[in-house]
Design an enzyme around this catalytic site. Structure first.
Site, mmCIF file in Angstrom:
data_model
loop_
_atom_site.group_PDB
_atom_site.id
_atom_site.type_symbol
_atom_site.label_atom_id
_atom_site.label_comp_id
_atom_site.label_asym_id
_atom_site.label_seq_id
_atom_site.Cartn_x
_atom_site.Cartn_y
_atom_site.Cartn_z
ATOM 1 N N PHE A 94 29.935 38.969 70.942
ATOM 2 C CA PHE A 94 29.943 39.298 69.518
ATOM 3 C C PHE A 94 30.418 40.739 69.300
ATOM 4 C CE2 PHE A 94 27.994 37.544 65.548
ATOM 5 C CZ PHE A 94 28.342 38.577 64.699
ATOM 6 N N PHE A 95 29.937 41.657 70.123
ATOM 7 C CA PHE A 95 30.361 43.050 69.994
ATOM 8 C C PHE A 95 31.855 43.201 70.297
ATOM 9 C CE2 PHE A 95 25.772 44.157 70.559
ATOM 10 C CZ PHE A 95 25.641 44.992 69.453
ATOM 11 N N PHE A 197 26.324 40.736 59.577
ATOM 12 C CA PHE A 197 25.336 41.116 60.592
ATOM 13 C C PHE A 197 24.725 39.888 61.263
ATOM 14 C CE2 PHE A 197 21.616 43.160 62.468
ATOM 15 C CZ PHE A 197 22.150 44.362 62.885
ATOM 16 N N ARG A 338 28.065 53.186 71.456
ATOM 17 C CA ARG A 338 28.755 52.785 70.212
ATOM 18 C C ARG A 338 28.558 53.811 69.103
ATOM 19 N NH1 ARG A 338 30.698 47.535 69.870
ATOM 20 N NH2 ARG A 338 30.816 47.605 67.599
#
Length: 361
Positions: A94-95, A197, A338
């Site tokens: 997902f990231f 999200f 991040r």
């Protein structure tokens, strides 16, 4: 298992800036960590390499410091090792997908994004047919969801699929907003943020972690849904608070703070304070909702049947993991590379991303 309060990796132990510090999280939400975490980190790193989701040099330099496995190991602490591994790999995917989406926006690759969006929808509907897809992001989704689909009945798989189709479509709306420079109104942004999200995806994944699908009468009960939503709202808004410097540097338009400044006339400092208030209110409301949800779990368990006892135990596990999300998210934002924008050579370009276009043309 308690983790050190300032990190689980060798790169951690960063001090929390006062503007981002939440004493209530540090004091009232003890950090948990699944005992499988060291193996989880190693296997997810290997999976990223095998699926070609990150170049070998990026994995070597950044994978551990990005703390993706820390985040999941701190959340789904009741999951079996196999379930947690599948969730952690999906989360890492997902990231990577989020970074690909961002780079397609930054570099104006509308056709690449449109192609990827269609392929992700197709891979979600028929993952078995996309395991060998030449685009690693498509193949990686297929692999990760097939594994997630092996734990619970088909009804759960259908729900997860439906929820993730909505996430892909929300990413498309964000793509067009950002390429047009459109800053959503606050309420419009909050509704879209619940999808980008992936609020209901992470909530769905509480169930395989607890070892069973929850019936609709439980899952849709407001007493269960409220703490689930509050835990996700906290995560999304705290993410906005922490990523605001990165997103301002990248000329972003999708952040609650940016919507507050643009549409409500707040200064940047006032917007930061408003997000903090929302975050703190979330925590307080969760503590009330958590107590009600645990009473609900006890009522289910005390109905005199074996199935009731098992269901009550599963609900209690899900609510406990909702609580874990607060500390997992909080520490992730102070340990993961991040968000360490001040250490990047170029504040608008994360060092862990690949800027080149990817995938089959």
């Amino acid at each position: 298992m308690h983790a050190f309060s300032h990190g689980t990796t060798s790169t951690a132990s960063s001090a929390v800036p006062p503007s981002l510090a939440l004493p209530v999280i540090e004091d009232s939400f003890p950090r948990q960590l699944h005992p499988y975490w060291p193996k989880l980190q190693e296997k997810t790193r290997q999976w990223l390499l095998e699926k070609r989701l990150m170049p070998a040099d990026k994995v070597r330099e950044h994978a551990d410091g990005l703390c993706y496995t820390d985040l999941m190991a701190g959340y789904y602490t009741d999951a079996s090792d196999e379930v947690l591994q599948a969730i952690a790999d999906y989360s890492a995917w997902f990231f990577v997908w989020d970074d690909r989406h961002d780079r397609d926006i930054v570099h104006g690759r509308a056709a690449d994004w449109r192609r990827l969006r269609h392929r992700l929808h197709a891979a979600l509907d028929a993952p078995q047919q996309h395991l060998g897809h030449p685009d690693p992001v498509v193949a990686g989704l297929a692999d990760s969801v097939l594994r997630l689909f092996s734990f619970l009945p088909h009804t759960w798989n259908q729900r997860f699929t439906r929820h993730f189709h909505a996430v892909i479509d929300a990413y498309d709306r964000e793509f067009h907003n950002r390429t047009r420079g459109y800053v959503p109104q606050v309420e419009e942004y909050l509704a879209l943020r619940r999808l980008t999200f992936a609020h209901w995806i992470w909530t769905d994944l509480l169930e395989p972690s607890a070892g069973r699908e929850l019936p609709d009468a439980v899952r849709k009960n407001p007493v269960y849904r409220r703490p689930a939503l509050l835990s996700q709202e906290f995560a999304a808004w705290y993410n906005d608070l922490c990523s605001l410097p990165k997103e301002i540097a990248g000329d972003e338009v999708h952040n609650l703070g940016i919507s507050l400044v643009t549409h409500q006339g707040l200064t940047l400092e006032e917007a930061v304070e408003e997000i903090r208030l929302r975050v703190e209110r979330c925590v307080g409301e969760f503590l009330v909702a958590e107590s009600e949800a645990l009473r609900f779990a006890d009522e289910l368990a005390d109905d005199g049947t074996v199935s009731g006892k098992e269901l009550g135990t599963a609900v209690r596990a899900c609510v406990g993991n909702m609580r874990n999300w607060f500390s997992a998210v909080y520490w992730f934002h102070h340990e993961s590379g991040r968000y360490m924008v001040d250490s990047w050579e170029d504040r608008s370009t994360p060092p862990y991303v690949t800027n080149e276009a990817a995938g089959e043309k």
